[in-house]
Structures are given as C-alpha cells and as structure tokens.
Design an enzyme around this catalytic site. Structure first.
Site, short mmCIF file in Angstrom:
data_model
loop_
_atom_site.label_atom_id
_atom_site.label_comp_id
_atom_site.label_asym_id
_atom_site.label_seq_id
_atom_site.Cartn_x
_atom_site.Cartn_y
_atom_site.Cartn_z
N LEU A 157 0.84 -1.21 0.00
CA LEU A 157 0.00 0.00 0.00
C LEU A 157 0.87 1.25 0.00
O LEU A 157 0.59 2.22 -0.69
CB LEU A 157 -0.93 0.00 1.22
CG LEU A 157 -2.07 -1.02 1.15
CD1 LEU A 157 -2.79 -1.12 2.48
CD2 LEU A 157 -3.05 -0.63 0.05
N GLY A 158 1.98 1.22 0.77
CA GLY A 158 2.83 2.42 0.81
C GLY A 158 3.94 2.26 1.82
O GLY A 158 3.96 1.31 2.59
N GLY A 215 6.49 4.25 4.80
CA GLY A 215 6.64 5.43 5.67
C GLY A 215 8.08 5.44 6.18
O GLY A 215 8.90 4.64 5.73
N ASP A 245 1.37 14.93 12.87
CA ASP A 245 1.57 14.72 11.43
C ASP A 245 0.24 14.75 10.69
O ASP A 245 -0.02 13.96 9.79
CB ASP A 245 2.29 13.38 11.19
CG ASP A 245 2.93 13.34 9.81
OD1 ASP A 245 3.48 12.27 9.44
OD2 ASP A 245 2.85 14.36 9.10
C1 LIG Z 1 2.26 3.92 4.75
C2 LIG Z 1 0.80 3.83 4.35
N1 LIG Z 1 0.67 4.38 3.02
C3 LIG Z 1 -0.48 4.16 2.28
N2 LIG Z 1 -1.58 3.57 2.82
C4 LIG Z 1 -2.68 3.39 2.00
C5 LIG Z 1 -3.89 2.75 2.53
C6 LIG Z 1 -5.01 2.47 1.76
N3 LIG Z 1 -5.96 1.90 2.55
C7 LIG Z 1 -5.48 1.80 3.81
N4 LIG Z 1 -6.09 1.29 4.89
C8 LIG Z 1 -5.42 1.32 6.05
C9 LIG Z 1 -4.12 1.82 6.14
CL1 LIG Z 1 -3.31 1.82 7.69
C10 LIG Z 1 -3.45 2.34 5.04
C11 LIG Z 1 -4.16 2.32 3.84
N5 LIG Z 1 -2.72 3.81 0.71
C12 LIG Z 1 -1.63 4.40 0.18
C13 LIG Z 1 -0.49 4.59 0.96
F1 LIG Z 1 0.60 5.17 0.43
C14 LIG Z 1 -0.02 4.60 5.38
O1 LIG Z 1 -0.29 4.09 6.45
N6 LIG Z 1 -0.34 5.86 5.02
C15 LIG Z 1 -0.96 6.73 6.00
C16 LIG Z 1 -2.48 6.61 5.84
F2 LIG Z 1 -2.89 5.43 6.25
F3 LIG Z 1 -3.07 7.57 6.58
F4 LIG Z 1 -2.80 6.77 4.52
#
Ligand SMILES: C[C@H](Nc1nc(-c2c[nH]c3ncc(Cl)cc23)ncc1F)C(=O)NCC(F)(F)F
Length: 295
Positions: A19-20, A22, A140
């Site tokens: 998903l991503g 950090g 944040d």
């Molecule tokens: C590093 C992670 N990055 C990402 N997460 C998700 C995501 C989709 N759906 C999701 N459902 C629950 C969670 Cl915890 C993340 C996602 N989508 C794209 C991302 F780049 C993250 O936690 N980002 C902070 C936040 F959650 F606020 F977006």
C-alpha cells in the site's frame, strides 16, 4: 495489549499488495484467511523495519497509542502479528478501500463539493477532539494521513509521530526534528519544536487548504511555501525562512473557488500565537453551522 486485540498468525496472512512506505517500514494489503478459502477479511499490515529513524520501541509506542484509541473517525487497530521466531512484529489495522484523502480527491474530484468537504473536515475535527481529550498530539496531521472509508466517512491514521502531553504541561517538546513535514507545522513547532493540540489545529488549517484545493498538486502547501521562500533556498535554512515569512504575516493563499468563510476558518487556525487559535470543538461547531447553511 488490550483484551479485544487479536493475535494474527503469520501463516494465515496472505500478502496481496504494497500500500505504501513510511519512515518506519511499509504497509501491505493482506487477506487474513485462516480457512484458506479466500473468504478471510482484508487488513492493512504495518511491518516495522527498525532503522535509524524508528526503533521497535517506537513501534510498541504506536501499538499502545493505537490500541487505546476507539473512535469512529480514527483508523481501527485490529491486533498484532508476530513473525516466525518473533524477530519482527507487524501492526494489523482495518483496511480502508478508498485509500488516502490525497488519492481520493484525485480520483473522485467530480464527486467533491463544498458540502462533502465540510463533512470530511467536521469528521477530522471530531477525531482530533477525541485525541485532544486523551492528551494526544498527532504531530503529522496532513491529507496524506487521512484515510477515506467511503464517500461520506474519513478517518485519521498514521500515529507514528503521536505523543502524549505530560500531565503537568500544555505542550510536548521534541529533541530533534527528524523528517519533519515543516510545511504543515505551526511556527512554534518549527522554531522551538513545541507541539500541542493548538499546533495540531494549525496543521488542520493546512488540511482544510488541501481539501479545498482538491489536493491539486500545483497548489500543495510545500510548493506554495517554496514559491514564497524562493526556490534557491535549500536544506535546513528552509525552516528559518518559513518561520520568518509566517512571522511577517504571510499565509497560504485562498484556494480557487474557496469561499471567504472557509478561508477565514483556515486563517483562524493559522493565528501566529497558539492561544489565539480555536479549539477543535470550536472549529467543529463553526463547520456544522456552515454545513447547515450550504444549500
Ligand atoms: C504507509 C501507508 N501508506 C499508504 N496507505 C494506503 C492505505 C489504503 N488503505 C489503507 N487502509 C489502512 C491503512 Cl493503515 C493504510 C491504507 N494507501 C496508500 C499509501 F501510500 C499509510 O499508512 N499511510 C498513512 C495513511 F494510512 F493515513 F494513509
């Protein structure tokens, strides 16, 4: 850990996609499928890679922070998964299919209108008020850290930088800034590393700006601030320049098609002195009134 936390067995967690990333590690989309028939639920799994920025102690702090939070406007913590040999731990959270507010606004721009933006803003206020009542400072708050559950519900996420304010103080002071999102920071956070619910209010004002700019990348806070500071400025002196222009009264300009009332809401959040900024409860009331006035 709290009684209703689940212990997820790694052998039943099926990796689907990344998903991503950090500054702690990565978040993966997995299906928790103990029956092995693909009927299991989708979950977001935050794997910790201890590195120079974040240690497993930070990870345990985030688990303790998240597992204590029970609010409709905060991403739900589901439990923990210990890997084989208990070397690494993963944090299991609910999966929100619409992703972050940034990607939602890019993909569903046509669905957005003032009413829906104000609804999202009031829900973020409710989540932040809940955090403030528990003396948590998010530190944040930004559109990239807001998740969209469905077309009428958003949730605050990413509690990696969250701190608890000591009982005898009104703010939390960090030692060194690390990877700071300074373009979302209040002046006192930039110059004195002081964080409080009032500095979260400042960041909320920047989230309002992102919301009402449709997260248009041309108008993102970093780009607008750098335009004002001058692109020739590099590295650590950026925060000195940013603190100066804020002290001289410069603020992010009103987004296109943004009403005076909404821009005034942002400017209240960006009052230079933290005590002059509204509380999240005041902001929520003003936004509820504006939602009613919206046709
Ligand atoms: C590093 C992670 N990055 C990402 N997460 C998700 C995501 C989709 N759906 C999701 N459902 C629950 C969670 Cl915890 C993340 C996602 N989508 C794209 C991302 F780049 C993250 O936690 N980002 C902070 C936040 F959650 F606020 F977006």
């Amino acid at each position: 850990p709290h009684h209703d936390d689940m212990l997820f067995e790694e052998r039943h967690l099926c990796y689907l996609s990344l998903l991503g990333k950090g500054n702690f590690g990565s978040v993966e989309l997995c299906r928790y499928d103990p029956l092995g028939d693909n009927t299991g639920e989708l979950v977001a799994v935050k794997k910790l890679q201890p590195n120079k920025q974040s240690t497993s102690e930070d990870f345990h702090k985030e688990v303790n922070t998240l597992s204590a939070l029970k609010c409709d406007y905060i991403v739900k913590y589901r439990g923990i998964c210990y890997s084989a040999g208990r070397l690494t731990m993963s944090l299991v959270m609910e999966y929100l299919p619409f992703g972050s507010l940034i990607s939602y606004l890019e993909n569903f721009c046509d669905k957005m209108n003032t009413r829906r933006m104000l609804l999202f803003a009031s829900q973020i206020c409710k989540g932040m008020k809940y955090l403030q009542d528990k003396r948590y400072v998010h530190r944040d708050l930004a559109a990239r850290n807001i998740l969209v559950a469905d077309h009428s519900r958003v949730k605050i996420a990413d509690f990696g930088l969250t701190k608890v304010i000591p009982f005898d103080k009104e703010y939390y002071r960090v030692t060194q800034p690390g990877e700071s999102p300074i373009f979302w920071y209040a002046p006192e956070s930039i110059t004195e590393f002081k964080f409080s619910s009032k500095s979260d209010v400042w960041s909320f004002g920047v989230v309002l700006h992102e919301l009402f700019s449709f997260c248009n990348t041309n108008f993102n806070p970093k780009r607008l601030c750098m335009q004002e500071i001058g692109h020739g400025v590099q590295g650590p002196s950026i925060s000195v320049y940013l603190a100066n222009i804020l002290k001289n009264g410069w603020r992010l300009p009103a987004p296109l098609h943004c009403s005076t009332k909404v821009y005034n809401l942002m400017k209240q959040c960006w009052m230079y002195k933290s005590e002059d900024r509204p509380m999240f409860s005041d902001l929520e009331e003003q936004i509820e009134t504006m939602i009613k006035e919206e046709r």
